[in-house]
Motif scaffolding. Sequence first.
Motif, PDB file in Angstrom:
ATOM      1  N   THR A  40      14.765   5.624  31.423  1.00 37.00           N
ATOM      2  CA  THR A  40      15.208   5.513  30.101  1.00 37.00           C
ATOM      3  C   THR A  40      13.872   5.592  29.076  1.00 37.00           C
ATOM      4  OG1 THR A  40      17.326   4.164  30.127  1.00 37.00           O
ATOM      5  CG2 THR A  40      16.045   4.235  27.899  1.00 37.00           C
ATOM      6  N   ILE A  41      13.881   6.481  28.047  1.00 37.37           N
ATOM      7  CA  ILE A  41      12.489   6.445  27.135  1.00 37.37           C
ATOM      8  C   ILE A  41      12.888   6.112  25.847  1.00 37.37           C
ATOM      9  CG2 ILE A  41      11.021   8.096  26.115  1.00 37.37           C
ATOM     10  CD1 ILE A  41      12.467   9.570  29.125  1.00 37.37           C
ATOM     11  N   CYS A  42      12.740   5.100  25.268  1.00 38.71           N
ATOM     12  CA  CYS A  42      12.845   4.450  23.843  1.00 38.71           C
ATOM     13  C   CYS A  42      11.770   4.645  23.116  1.00 38.71           C
ATOM     14  CB  CYS A  42      13.374   3.162  23.992  1.00 38.71           C
ATOM     15  SG  CYS A  42      13.560   2.433  22.412  1.00 38.71           S
ATOM     16  N   ILE A  43      11.726   5.631  22.063  1.00 37.82           N
ATOM     17  CA  ILE A  43      10.626   5.893  21.224  1.00 37.82           C
ATOM     18  C   ILE A  43      10.770   5.187  19.836  1.00 37.82           C
ATOM     19  CG2 ILE A  43       9.145   7.705  19.986  1.00 37.82           C
ATOM     20  CD1 ILE A  43       8.967   9.041  22.506  1.00 37.82           C
ATOM     21  N   THR A  44       9.969   4.618  19.150  1.00 38.71           N
ATOM     22  CA  THR A  44       9.917   4.140  17.853  1.00 38.71           C
ATOM     23  C   THR A  44       8.904   4.895  17.243  1.00 38.71           C
ATOM     24  OG1 THR A  44      10.906   2.178  18.375  1.00 38.71           O
ATOM     25  CG2 THR A  44       9.839   2.190  16.154  1.00 38.71           C
ATOM     26  N   ALA A  45       9.264   5.696  15.836  1.00 38.36           N
ATOM     27  CA  ALA A  45       8.274   6.672  15.356  1.00 38.36           C
ATOM     28  C   ALA A  45       8.165   5.692  13.940  1.00 38.36           C
ATOM     29  CB  ALA A  45       8.746   7.901  15.175  1.00 38.36           C
ATOM     30  N   PHE A  46       6.765   6.011  13.440  1.00 43.00           N
ATOM     31  CA  PHE A  46       6.478   5.398  12.006  1.00 43.00           C
ATOM     32  C   PHE A  46       5.817   6.721  11.313  1.00 43.00           C
ATOM     33  CE2 PHE A  46       6.038   2.096  15.592  1.00 43.00           C
ATOM     34  CZ  PHE A  46       6.569   1.116  14.773  1.00 43.00           C
ATOM     35  N   GLY A  47       6.337   6.560   9.917  1.00 51.88           N
ATOM     36  CA  GLY A  47       5.805   7.759   9.125  1.00 51.88           C
ATOM     37  C   GLY A  47       5.728   7.020   7.569  1.00 51.88           C
ATOM     38  N   ILE A  48       5.068   7.710   6.658  1.00 48.81           N
ATOM     39  CA  ILE A  48       5.004   7.533   5.208  1.00 48.81           C
ATOM     40  C   ILE A  48       5.955   8.182   4.760  1.00 48.81           C
ATOM     41  CG2 ILE A  48       3.491   7.420   3.192  1.00 48.81           C
ATOM     42  CD1 ILE A  48       2.143   5.630   5.455  1.00 48.81           C
ATOM     43  N   GLN A  49       6.815   7.442   3.528  1.00 46.28           N
ATOM     44  CA  GLN A  49       7.712   7.936   2.742  1.00 46.28           C
ATOM     45  C   GLN A  49       7.030   8.818   1.626  1.00 46.28           C
ATOM     46  OE1 GLN A  49      11.413   7.299   2.123  1.00 46.28           O
ATOM     47  NE2 GLN A  49      10.703   9.129   1.213  1.00 46.28           N
ATOM     48  N   GLY A  50       7.404  10.161   1.463  1.00 41.77           N
ATOM     49  CA  GLY A  50       6.963  10.967   0.479  1.00 41.77           C
ATOM     50  C   GLY A  50       7.737  10.575  -0.861  1.00 41.77           C
ATOM     51  N   LYS A  51       6.946  11.189  -1.795  1.00 41.53           N
ATOM     52  CA  LYS A  51       7.574  10.967  -3.213  1.00 41.53           C
ATOM     53  C   LYS A  51       8.883  11.350  -3.438  1.00 41.53           C
ATOM     54  CE  LYS A  51       5.646  15.176  -5.496  1.00 41.53           C
ATOM     55  NZ  LYS A  51       4.787  15.734  -6.363  1.00 41.53           N
ATOM     56  N   GLN A 101       0.606  -1.341   0.163  1.00 40.64           N
ATOM     57  CA  GLN A 101       0.000  -0.039  -0.026  1.00 40.64           C
ATOM     58  C   GLN A 101       0.894   1.346  -0.083  1.00 40.64           C
ATOM     59  OE1 GLN A 101      -3.372  -0.092  -0.301  1.00 40.64           O
ATOM     60  NE2 GLN A 101      -3.033  -2.310  -0.472  1.00 40.64           N
ATOM     61  N   GLN A 102       1.549   1.632   0.980  1.00 44.13           N
ATOM     62  CA  GLN A 102       2.513   2.593   1.220  1.00 44.13           C
ATOM     63  C   GLN A 102       3.701   2.471   1.768  1.00 44.13           C
ATOM     64  OE1 GLN A 102      -0.572   4.771   3.506  1.00 44.13           O
ATOM     65  NE2 GLN A 102      -0.648   6.372   2.273  1.00 44.13           N
ATOM     66  N   ASP A 103       4.771   3.082   1.299  1.00 49.31           N
ATOM     67  CA  ASP A 103       6.314   2.736   1.837  1.00 49.31           C
ATOM     68  C   ASP A 103       6.388   3.441   3.139  1.00 49.31           C
ATOM     69  OD1 ASP A 103       6.806   1.562  -0.312  1.00 49.31           O
ATOM     70  OD2 ASP A 103       7.596   3.185  -1.202  1.00 49.31           O
ATOM     71  N   LEU A 104       6.948   2.560   4.296  1.00 50.22           N
ATOM     72  CA  LEU A 104       6.730   3.153   5.537  1.00 50.22           C
ATOM     73  C   LEU A 104       8.481   3.755   5.969  1.00 50.22           C
ATOM     74  CD1 LEU A 104       4.845   0.493   7.447  1.00 50.22           C
ATOM     75  CD2 LEU A 104       4.173   2.832   6.606  1.00 50.22           C
ATOM     76  N   LEU A 105       8.542   4.545   6.965  1.00 46.90           N
ATOM     77  CA  LEU A 105       9.822   4.783   7.281  1.00 46.90           C
ATOM     78  C   LEU A 105       9.678   4.652   9.023  1.00 46.90           C
ATOM     79  CD1 LEU A 105      10.425   8.436   5.428  1.00 46.90           C
ATOM     80  CD2 LEU A 105      11.826   6.221   5.333  1.00 46.90           C
ATOM     81  N   ILE A 106      10.733   4.017   9.513  1.00 41.24           N
ATOM     82  CA  ILE A 106      10.604   3.575  10.610  1.00 41.24           C
ATOM     83  C   ILE A 106      11.951   4.265  11.521  1.00 41.24           C
ATOM     84  CG2 ILE A 106      10.396   1.682  12.406  1.00 41.24           C
ATOM     85  CD1 ILE A 106       9.452   0.184  10.126  1.00 41.24           C
ATOM     86  N   ASN A 107      11.779   4.708  12.724  1.00 43.54           N
ATOM     87  CA  ASN A 107      13.146   5.219  13.300  1.00 43.54           C
ATOM     88  C   ASN A 107      12.854   4.923  14.661  1.00 43.54           C
ATOM     89  OD1 ASN A 107      15.739   6.950  13.294  1.00 43.54           O
ATOM     90  ND2 ASN A 107      14.378   8.059  14.667  1.00 43.54           N
ATOM     91  N   THR A 108      13.880   4.705  15.610  1.00 43.46           N
ATOM     92  CA  THR A 108      13.981   4.532  17.224  1.00 43.46           C
ATOM     93  C   THR A 108      15.145   5.503  17.680  1.00 43.46           C
ATOM     94  OG1 THR A 108      13.105   2.052  16.693  1.00 43.46           O
ATOM     95  CG2 THR A 108      14.339   2.909  18.882  1.00 43.46           C
ATOM     96  N   ASP A 109      14.832   6.097  18.770  1.00 42.89           N
ATOM     97  CA  ASP A 109      15.876   6.903  19.420  1.00 42.89           C
ATOM     98  C   ASP A 109      15.518   6.713  20.907  1.00 42.89           C
ATOM     99  OD1 ASP A 109      17.734   8.164  18.030  1.00 42.89           O
ATOM    100  OD2 ASP A 109      16.226  10.094  17.431  1.00 42.89           O
TER     101      ASP A 109
END
Length: 327
Positions: free
Chosen positions: A132-143, A38-46
């Motif tokens: 400790t705070i660990c956050i993983t964020a999810f987003g949609i890859q733009g064009k 469906q859509q390409d995802l971007l995933i990041n953890t900090d």
Amino acid sequence: MPKEILKNIGEKELIKRLSKYMPNNQIIDDCAFLRTNQQDLLINTDLMVENTHFNNRILTPRDIGYKSVTANLSDLLSSGCNQILGITIGLVLTSRTEWEWVKELYEGINEALFEYGGSILGGDCSSGKIKTICITAFGIQGKLKLRRYACKPGEVLMTTGFHGLSKLGFMLKSESLKEQNLLTQKLKIDSEKTFCRPRPNVAILDTIIKSNRNQVLKEIGCTDSSDGLYQALSDLATASNCTTVIDYLKIPKHESWPTGDIWNKYYLFGGEDYELVFSLPKEWARELIKKDQSITEIGFIKKGKASVELMNFPNNYHLPSQIFSHF
């Protein structure tokens, strides 16, 4: 033979060694890229770790929550994210942590999500000796994909905003700055605000796309300055296998930024400014600057070994080989 320890190995070498257990090129950018039907995802953890990134003396729980989200979003943005889906949260808390601290932390997290989009999707918590705070964020890859490896010789090197402010803000909040007499009140306020409440420029991606008259290019070289401007330039050079050249006379500085070697060091190596550092073809760069005066040309990309070159530095200033590292 003594055993290797992380302090001597360093963060970059640690990540390089860990990459052997992952697919090829998995660590070359700030975010993981996941293709779906469906859509390409971007995933990041900090991670934000007590006494490494924060303590109760320099950051409020609300500021910690806000900053833990926006630090993640900066990485998504610097990869070309055009929509934030949400985050998951991993918490390690001491048994004596007060509920009020946790409540304010989540209020800061939700404040950032309300401003930038997305919601809390889940998470986990456990006990430990430090917070400790660990956050993983999810987003949609733009064009338009923004990637560290996409810089090309002949392109213009650009950046958004100022650098060094977050470093200065940290030093002010921790009362570790000796040269306070050199600072204006405005510089103090702006620096502390940058440190406590970093604000990624989410509108910049749309401006970059709209300034491109040639619609052929689908990716450009880019990273953020979360580990400092010099490290960002080095990361672009390494991933793109080219030389990044920075002109000291062109780098944008706060109107009250002091002069001198120590202030150049704060500016180049500070970290946590979360500004974009990227390259564009010359015509595209000219059009972008017309549309957004907060973007500055600071140098160029040229063929050569993966390295950072400096032009027009005062007094033949020599940069120390000192980059940001969590170890």
